[in-house]
Design a protein around this motif. Structure first.
Motif, PDB file in Angstrom:
ATOM      1  N   ARG A  43     -67.480  -4.972  63.616  1.00 22.21           N
ATOM      2  CA  ARG A  43     -68.446  -4.505  64.608  1.00 22.21           C
ATOM      3  C   ARG A  43     -67.967  -3.190  65.183  1.00 22.21           C
ATOM      4  O   ARG A  43     -66.785  -3.026  65.495  1.00 22.21           O
ATOM      5  CB  ARG A  43     -68.593  -5.524  65.745  1.00 22.21           C
ATOM      6  CG  ARG A  43     -69.667  -5.088  66.769  1.00 22.21           C
ATOM      7  CD  ARG A  43     -69.792  -6.075  67.903  1.00 22.21           C
ATOM      8  NE  ARG A  43     -68.648  -6.035  68.799  1.00 22.21           N
ATOM      9  CZ  ARG A  43     -68.531  -5.214  69.863  1.00 22.21           C
ATOM     10  NH1 ARG A  43     -69.498  -4.364  70.145  1.00 22.21           N
ATOM     11  NH2 ARG A  43     -67.459  -5.260  70.618  1.00 22.21           N
ATOM     12  N   GLU A  97     -72.888  -1.123  68.689  1.00 20.87           N
ATOM     13  CA  GLU A  97     -74.132  -1.857  68.452  1.00 20.87           C
ATOM     14  C   GLU A  97     -74.426  -2.052  66.969  1.00 20.87           C
ATOM     15  O   GLU A  97     -75.571  -2.357  66.584  1.00 20.87           O
ATOM     16  CB  GLU A  97     -75.300  -1.107  69.107  1.00 20.87           C
ATOM     17  CG  GLU A  97     -75.221  -1.035  70.619  1.00 20.87           C
ATOM     18  CD  GLU A  97     -75.351  -2.409  71.274  1.00 20.87           C
ATOM     19  OE1 GLU A  97     -76.199  -3.203  70.837  1.00 20.87           O
ATOM     20  OE2 GLU A  97     -74.569  -2.685  72.212  1.00 20.87           O
ATOM     21  N   TYR A  98     -73.418  -1.845  66.123  1.00 19.82           N
ATOM     22  CA  TYR A  98     -73.630  -1.965  64.686  1.00 19.82           C
ATOM     23  C   TYR A  98     -72.578  -2.864  64.037  1.00 19.82           C
ATOM     24  O   TYR A  98     -71.437  -2.937  64.506  1.00 19.82           O
ATOM     25  CB  TYR A  98     -73.554  -0.586  64.013  1.00 19.82           C
ATOM     26  CG  TYR A  98     -74.701   0.327  64.352  1.00 19.82           C
ATOM     27  CD1 TYR A  98     -75.864   0.313  63.595  1.00 19.82           C
ATOM     28  CD2 TYR A  98     -74.612   1.206  65.444  1.00 19.82           C
ATOM     29  CE1 TYR A  98     -76.927   1.157  63.912  1.00 19.82           C
ATOM     30  CE2 TYR A  98     -75.668   2.044  65.761  1.00 19.82           C
ATOM     31  CZ  TYR A  98     -76.819   2.013  64.991  1.00 19.82           C
ATOM     32  OH  TYR A  98     -77.871   2.839  65.309  1.00 19.82           O
ATOM     33  N   GLY A 102     -82.045  -7.014  59.423  1.00 23.58           N
ATOM     34  CA  GLY A 102     -82.344  -5.594  59.540  1.00 23.58           C
ATOM     35  C   GLY A 102     -82.189  -4.884  58.213  1.00 23.58           C
ATOM     36  O   GLY A 102     -82.001  -5.507  57.173  1.00 23.58           O
ATOM     37  N   GLU A 150     -78.225   0.907  56.828  1.00 21.05           N
ATOM     38  CA  GLU A 150     -78.375   2.363  56.822  1.00 21.05           C
ATOM     39  C   GLU A 150     -77.073   2.991  56.347  1.00 21.05           C
ATOM     40  O   GLU A 150     -75.995   2.599  56.796  1.00 21.05           O
ATOM     41  CB  GLU A 150     -78.614   2.889  58.249  1.00 21.05           C
ATOM     42  CG  GLU A 150     -79.692   2.199  59.032  1.00 21.05           C
ATOM     43  CD  GLU A 150     -79.555   2.483  60.540  1.00 21.05           C
ATOM     44  OE1 GLU A 150     -78.764   3.363  60.950  1.00 21.05           O
ATOM     45  OE2 GLU A 150     -80.257   1.814  61.299  1.00 21.05           O
ATOM     46  N   ARG A 174     -74.322   0.554  57.719  1.00 17.47           N
ATOM     47  CA  ARG A 174     -74.329  -0.105  59.022  1.00 17.47           C
ATOM     48  C   ARG A 174     -75.631  -0.875  59.222  1.00 17.47           C
ATOM     49  O   ARG A 174     -76.669  -0.545  58.643  1.00 17.47           O
ATOM     50  CB  ARG A 174     -74.109   0.910  60.141  1.00 17.47           C
ATOM     51  CG  ARG A 174     -75.248   1.863  60.352  1.00 17.47           C
ATOM     52  CD  ARG A 174     -74.926   2.851  61.480  1.00 17.47           C
ATOM     53  NE  ARG A 174     -76.127   3.600  61.847  1.00 17.47           N
ATOM     54  CZ  ARG A 174     -76.161   4.537  62.783  1.00 17.47           C
ATOM     55  NH1 ARG A 174     -75.046   4.860  63.444  1.00 17.47           N
ATOM     56  NH2 ARG A 174     -77.296   5.146  63.078  1.00 17.47           N
ATOM     57  N   ARG A 232     -77.840  -2.508  62.419  1.00 16.67           N
ATOM     58  CA  ARG A 232     -77.952  -2.522  63.874  1.00 16.67           C
ATOM     59  C   ARG A 232     -78.060  -3.945  64.413  1.00 16.67           C
ATOM     60  O   ARG A 232     -78.765  -4.786  63.856  1.00 16.67           O
ATOM     61  CB  ARG A 232     -79.172  -1.709  64.314  1.00 16.67           C
ATOM     62  CG  ARG A 232     -79.199  -1.455  65.798  1.00 16.67           C
ATOM     63  CD  ARG A 232     -80.203  -0.382  66.210  1.00 16.67           C
ATOM     64  NE  ARG A 232     -80.367  -0.410  67.649  1.00 16.67           N
ATOM     65  CZ  ARG A 232     -79.527   0.174  68.520  1.00 16.67           C
ATOM     66  NH1 ARG A 232     -78.496   0.860  68.079  1.00 16.67           N
ATOM     67  NH2 ARG A 232     -79.731   0.078  69.809  1.00 16.67           N
ATOM     68  N   LEU A 233     -77.356  -4.192  65.510  1.00 12.26           N
ATOM     69  CA  LEU A 233     -77.371  -5.528  66.132  1.00 12.26           C
ATOM     70  C   LEU A 233     -78.581  -5.650  67.035  1.00 12.26           C
ATOM     71  O   LEU A 233     -78.484  -5.597  68.252  1.00 12.26           O
ATOM     72  CB  LEU A 233     -76.073  -5.766  66.909  1.00 12.26           C
ATOM     73  CG  LEU A 233     -74.824  -5.834  66.035  1.00 12.26           C
ATOM     74  CD1 LEU A 233     -73.562  -5.808  66.884  1.00 12.26           C
ATOM     75  CD2 LEU A 233     -74.871  -7.074  65.164  1.00 12.26           C
ATOM     76  N   ASP A 234     -79.717  -5.807  66.389  1.00 15.03           N
ATOM     77  CA  ASP A 234     -80.985  -5.753  67.105  1.00 15.03           C
ATOM     78  C   ASP A 234     -81.677  -7.108  66.992  1.00 15.03           C
ATOM     79  O   ASP A 234     -81.802  -7.846  67.978  1.00 15.03           O
ATOM     80  CB  ASP A 234     -81.817  -4.640  66.470  1.00 15.03           C
ATOM     81  CG  ASP A 234     -83.066  -4.347  67.255  1.00 15.03           C
ATOM     82  OD1 ASP A 234     -83.265  -4.959  68.316  1.00 15.03           O
ATOM     83  OD2 ASP A 234     -83.856  -3.493  66.808  1.00 15.03           O
TER      84      ASP A 234
END
Lengths: 230, 230
Positions: free
Chosen positions: A59, A62-63, A115, A118, A159, A161-163
């Motif tokens: 981690r 936020e990725y 997700g 990227e 990466r 994203r932790l979304d």
């Protein structure tokens, strides 16, 4: 029974949901999980069939970061095709011995991140590679030579994203109640599970007497960093 | 770098392959992996998106067993729809400290089983539930009351044949060669990783002085059964 599949994902149609009202609280728990585990499972759907590959990760803010060689690779294909992936990280924290098999269970923490991967390019890629190394083997980068340009060029960092994250946790004792009719003279409880690093094993070409490096000493003496005994 | 994603799956188009000439050898290694781990990740593709759920499992001969409640559940849906699923089991066995970050790696064993989940019905379901229990908590079934008909009726067991399996293993020291130009005074080697069961924690309603049951004693004193320190 001993299973954790009661933690079903969100229902159809999309089966993906953001953490809602527990966002703030869960964020800390999510980061703690992601920062103590080392391996996750990357899943991609191809022609209706899910393909899964285990993968080291780190981690970084936020990725989640992963990497692969430029020669090909599963994650790279998924990224270049813009496919939605799932990346699952699970920690098994203990076995829960209830007074019935039906109520027996596991304590665990699990996160599935959905997700599109990227690519990380340029200077950001160098920083991401260092972040990956520092997370997986803290301190090691200072003990070995720098990566060569050729090595860096041969590595692609991706990466996620932790979304969109589905996080599930069971962290409790055995299910029981005073009036549940069970025989309370039967022991019930939890057996916690943690990681244990073994004695470092030097390679054949490491000269006898070479001191164990600080990175390895730190790893093997701070088990709490990579596991939980609670 | 520290990753295991070099273990790419089989190439397109189908990305599923049977174990070929290493079938016999790998079968023993596959069973050993499946018989020491407790949790896998079940993946299903839904509208092009992979959905992943962690799940307890047990091997019973040529099958993996999982179960879910009849109320719904991810695995049950996949079974009823005849979807091909992937079930991934991975053991992280150690960190490999090479003399460069590029060559650093992880030791691991990983199996991904592809197939369609089949319901287990009737007497076979009772036997499968017992097999699940005995694998995950050996001996526990003799210490607690029998499952009630209601509990059995509320549980569905599914099985996945160990047919199409991709197994990958790294079990080696740090990559090195006498003439590789690396500084051999830098320590290289492997730090093994295993599991550690903690002290059993009795539940609130377990009377003080209740002896720890044999199943729990066996679990916590035979760490080798559920992990490897090698």
């Amino acid at each position: 029974m001993t299973t954790i599949d009661h933690a079903s994902p969100a229902p159809a149609p999309r089966r993906i949901r953001r953490m809602s009202e527990r966002q703030t609280t869960d964020r800390a728990a999510l980061f703690e999980l992601l920062d103590t585990e080392l391996v996750g499972h990357l899943a991609v759907a191809a022609d209706g069939v899910p393909v899964v590959v285990p993968m080291g990760y780190a981690r970084d803010g936020e990725y989640l970061l992963v990497h692969g060689s430029t020669g090909g690779g599963f994650a790279l294909r998924a990224a270049s095709e813009g496919r939605t992936v799932a990346f699952a990280v699970t920690a098994l924290d203990g076995l829960v011995f209830a007074r019935s098999l039906f109520d027996s269970s596991m304590n665990y923490r699990s996160a599935v991140v959905y997700g599109v991967l990227e690519p990380v390019e340029g200077d950001a890629a160098d920083a991401a590679l260092l972040a990956l190394s520092e997370r997986l083997m803290p301190g090691r980068s200072a003990e070995v030579r720098a990566m060569t340009r050729k090595e860096i060029a041969a590595t692609r960092v991706l990466r996620l994203r932790l979304d969109d994250v589905v996080m599930k946790t069971r962290a409790a004792g055995a299910s029981e109640a005073a009036d549940d009719g069970e025989d309370h003279s039967v022991w019930a409880g939890v057996v916690p599970l943690a990681r244990a690093w073994g004695a470092p094993e030097p390679s054949v070409l490491t000269p006898a007497g070479t001191p164990t490096p600080e990175s390895v000493v730190a790893l093997t003496t701070t088990a709490a960093h990579h596991g939980r005994l609670h």
